[in-house]
Scaffold this motif. Structure first.
Motif, PDB file in Angstrom:
ATOM      1  N   TYR A 245      50.014  52.866  24.779  1.00 19.21           N
ATOM      2  CA  TYR A 245      51.085  52.149  25.472  1.00 19.21           C
ATOM      3  C   TYR A 245      51.123  52.400  26.977  1.00 19.21           C
ATOM      4  O   TYR A 245      51.570  51.552  27.735  1.00 19.21           O
ATOM      5  N   TRP A 246      50.684  53.579  27.398  1.00 22.12           N
ATOM      6  CA  TRP A 246      50.693  53.872  28.828  1.00 22.12           C
ATOM      7  C   TRP A 246      49.648  53.046  29.581  1.00 22.12           C
ATOM      8  O   TRP A 246      49.781  52.783  30.757  1.00 22.12           O
ATOM      9  N   THR A 247      48.607  52.655  28.860  1.00 15.87           N
ATOM     10  CA  THR A 247      47.471  51.996  29.512  1.00 15.87           C
ATOM     11  C   THR A 247      47.842  50.692  30.206  1.00 15.87           C
ATOM     12  O   THR A 247      47.454  50.470  31.353  1.00 15.87           O
ATOM     13  N   PRO A 248      48.611  49.783  29.593  1.00 14.98           N
ATOM     14  CA  PRO A 248      48.997  48.570  30.319  1.00 14.98           C
ATOM     15  C   PRO A 248      50.183  48.775  31.256  1.00 14.98           C
ATOM     16  O   PRO A 248      50.410  47.960  32.155  1.00 14.98           O
ATOM     17  N   LEU A 249      50.936  49.867  31.074  1.00 15.58           N
ATOM     18  CA  LEU A 249      52.144  50.086  31.881  1.00 15.58           C
ATOM     19  C   LEU A 249      51.830  50.618  33.279  1.00 15.58           C
ATOM     20  O   LEU A 249      52.347  50.112  34.275  1.00 15.58           O
ATOM     21  N   LEU A 250      50.971  51.638  33.349  1.00 16.43           N
ATOM     22  CA  LEU A 250      50.698  52.261  34.643  1.00 16.43           C
ATOM     23  C   LEU A 250      50.055  51.308  35.654  1.00 16.43           C
ATOM     24  O   LEU A 250      50.392  51.350  36.838  1.00 16.43           O
ATOM     25  N   PRO A 251      49.106  50.424  35.223  1.00 17.22           N
ATOM     26  CA  PRO A 251      48.534  49.484  36.207  1.00 17.22           C
ATOM     27  C   PRO A 251      49.523  48.474  36.775  1.00 17.22           C
ATOM     28  O   PRO A 251      49.167  47.695  37.659  1.00 17.22           O
ATOM     29  N   THR A 252      50.776  48.494  36.288  1.00 18.90           N
ATOM     30  CA  THR A 252      51.810  47.656  36.893  1.00 18.90           C
ATOM     31  C   THR A 252      51.982  48.010  38.371  1.00 18.90           C
ATOM     32  O   THR A 252      52.329  47.161  39.199  1.00 18.90           O
ATOM     33  N   VAL A 253      51.730  49.274  38.684  1.00 26.00           N
ATOM     34  CA  VAL A 253      51.770  49.717  40.088  1.00 26.00           C
ATOM     35  C   VAL A 253      50.776  48.899  40.898  1.00 26.00           C
ATOM     36  O   VAL A 253      51.085  48.440  42.012  1.00 26.00           O
ATOM     37  N   TYR A 254      49.569  48.735  40.342  1.00 26.49           N
ATOM     38  CA  TYR A 254      48.549  47.916  41.015  1.00 26.49           C
ATOM     39  C   TYR A 254      49.036  46.489  41.208  1.00 26.49           C
ATOM     40  O   TYR A 254      48.865  45.911  42.292  1.00 26.49           O
ATOM     41  N   LEU A 255      49.626  45.906  40.176  1.00 27.66           N
ATOM     42  CA  LEU A 255      50.048  44.504  40.243  1.00 27.66           C
ATOM     43  C   LEU A 255      51.085  44.293  41.347  1.00 27.66           C
ATOM     44  O   LEU A 255      51.015  43.304  42.088  1.00 27.66           O
ATOM     45  N   ILE A 256      52.009  45.226  41.473  1.00 26.45           N
ATOM     46  CA  ILE A 256      53.026  45.140  42.534  1.00 26.45           C
ATOM     47  C   ILE A 256      52.355  45.179  43.907  1.00 26.45           C
ATOM     48  O   ILE A 256      52.677  44.384  44.796  1.00 26.45           O
ATOM     49  N   MET A 257      51.405  46.091  44.069  1.00 29.13           N
ATOM     50  CA  MET A 257      50.694  46.209  45.344  1.00 29.13           C
ATOM     51  C   MET A 257      49.837  44.972  45.610  1.00 29.13           C
ATOM     52  O   MET A 257      49.749  44.503  46.746  1.00 29.13           O
ATOM     53  N   HIS A 258      49.223  44.447  44.557  1.00 27.98           N
ATOM     54  CA  HIS A 258      48.370  43.265  44.692  1.00 27.98           C
ATOM     55  C   HIS A 258      49.176  42.053  45.164  1.00 27.98           C
ATOM     56  O   HIS A 258      48.737  41.313  46.070  1.00 27.98           O
ATOM     57  N   ILE A 259      50.327  41.852  44.574  1.00 28.14           N
ATOM     58  CA  ILE A 259      51.175  40.713  44.964  1.00 28.14           C
ATOM     59  C   ILE A 259      51.651  40.876  46.406  1.00 28.14           C
ATOM     60  O   ILE A 259      51.693  39.905  47.175  1.00 28.14           O
ATOM     61  N   ALA A 260      51.991  42.109  46.787  1.00 29.21           N
ATOM     62  CA  ALA A 260      52.406  42.371  48.168  1.00 29.21           C
ATOM     63  C   ALA A 260      51.259  42.074  49.140  1.00 29.21           C
ATOM     64  O   ALA A 260      51.475  41.500  50.224  1.00 29.21           O
ATOM     65  N   THR A 261      50.035  42.425  48.758  1.00 26.74           N
ATOM     66  CA  THR A 261      48.869  42.149  49.599  1.00 26.74           C
ATOM     67  C   THR A 261      48.617  40.649  49.694  1.00 26.74           C
ATOM     68  O   THR A 261      48.245  40.134  50.763  1.00 26.74           O
ATOM     69  N   TYR A 262      48.805  39.950  48.584  1.00 26.88           N
ATOM     70  CA  TYR A 262      48.649  38.485  48.583  1.00 26.88           C
ATOM     71  C   TYR A 262      49.638  37.847  49.566  1.00 26.88           C
ATOM     72  O   TYR A 262      49.269  36.942  50.330  1.00 26.88           O
ATOM     73  N   ARG A 263      50.866  38.314  49.564  1.00 28.39           N
ATOM     74  CA  ARG A 263      51.875  37.771  50.487  1.00 28.39           C
ATOM     75  C   ARG A 263      51.480  38.039  51.939  1.00 28.39           C
ATOM     76  O   ARG A 263      51.690  37.198  52.818  1.00 28.39           O
TER      77      ARG A 263
END
Length: 299
Positions: A245-263
């Protein structure tokens, strides 16, 4: 960085030519594969020597690819005064073209020497894997990147091949879950190529270089960058099916950073400032690899 402060053919010149920041792309696939293997083996029978050899092979091949790219882009005239990306060693005169050719030969040989002992752990098919890595290292810059195939090669050689091969060398097998993880890894690393080609879209058009971004246009290129990161993050859900369960949860940090970089990418729009987005993307890639690996180990 001024040309005058870099002594020709010096250690600093070679260090800059190696582009240390790009080693993120080499480390992430190996990191993820080793974390998956260690988790599945529960630490029993984990092989240290092939793990180290895989990491070293990936790093040296990345440096080799950077030298090849530096050399061939310079002699083909693609690195000129209109270049928007980070400075290149041959174009800046930091390294002689003849010496760069020698550097390419040396790094290629070193990579082969490092990879050869993997035959002991993975069989003679490892020779084929290594040979393909070397061949496509050259074909990427000299032929395929200009024909819109660069993104596919990233998916294969920064995702499928290193993740699956590294995992196989630890476990003597490869599962469809590992294959999905390798695809997700390739998608994340491809964001670096996408933003690089997005920045260079006008120069590539002038040079007749048909990257995927040139083919689909800047607007769709930005969306491609965004969705590569989103899809890779969503693919992590497959691990939850196996109780990790931790495996898909922790990369959420990446997704937040990725969206911020896209903006930030959208806000900048075009020009040399997109190198800031390039740096952020390299950082995000490492965060993805680190959080996914940590999630696997915690699970």
């Amino acid at each position: 960085m001024d040309k005058e402060i870099i002594r020709k053919n010096s250690f600093k010149a070679w260090l800059l030519a190696a582009r240390p920041k790009t080693l993120t792309g080499a480390s992430v696939p190996v990191m993820i594969a080793l974390a998956m293997a260690y988790t599945d083996l529960q630490g029993n029978g984990f092989r240290i020597i092939p793990a180290v050899l895989c990491a070293l092979f990936a790093f040296v091949m990345q440096i080799d690819a950077n030298f090849v790219n530096d050399y061939f882009d310079f002699i083909s005239g693609k690195d000129d005064e209109q270049r928007l990306g980070p400075a290149r060693a041959c174009a800046m005169g930091w390294i002689d073209v003849a010496k760069m050719k020698v550097g390419i030969v040396i790094t290629t040989v070193i990579a082969c020497i490092i990879g050869l002992p993997l035959v002991i752990y993975g069989g003679v098919e490892m020779i084929l894997v290594g040979a393909l890595c070397v061949v496509f290292c050259f074909l990427y810059t000299t032929l395929l990147a200009s024909r819109g195939l660069g993104d596919l090669l990233v998916l294969v050689f920064f995702g499928i091949v290193p993740v699956c091969a590294t995992y196989y060398l630890q476990t003597d097998t490869c599962t469809w879950v590992v294959f999905l993880a390798s695809l997700a890894c390739g998608l994340v690393i491809d964001t670096l190529l996408v933003v690089n080609n997005y920045r260079d879209i006008d120069n590539d058009r002038r040079a007749g270089k048909k990257t995927l971004i040139v083919m689909i246009g800047a607007d769709k290129g930005r969306l491609l960058y965004l969705w590569l990161g989103i899809i890779a993050s969503l693919m992590g859900v497959v691990f939850a099916v196996y109780g990790k369960y931790w495996t898909p949860l922790l990369p959420t940090v990446y997704l937040i950073m990725h969206i911020a970089t896209y903006r930030r990418m959208v806000k900048i729009g075009s020009g040399r400032q997109l190198n800031l987005v390039l740096a952020d993307t390299a950082r995000n890639m490492f965060v993805y690899g680190l959080t996914l690996s940590l999630g696997l180990l915690l699970s």
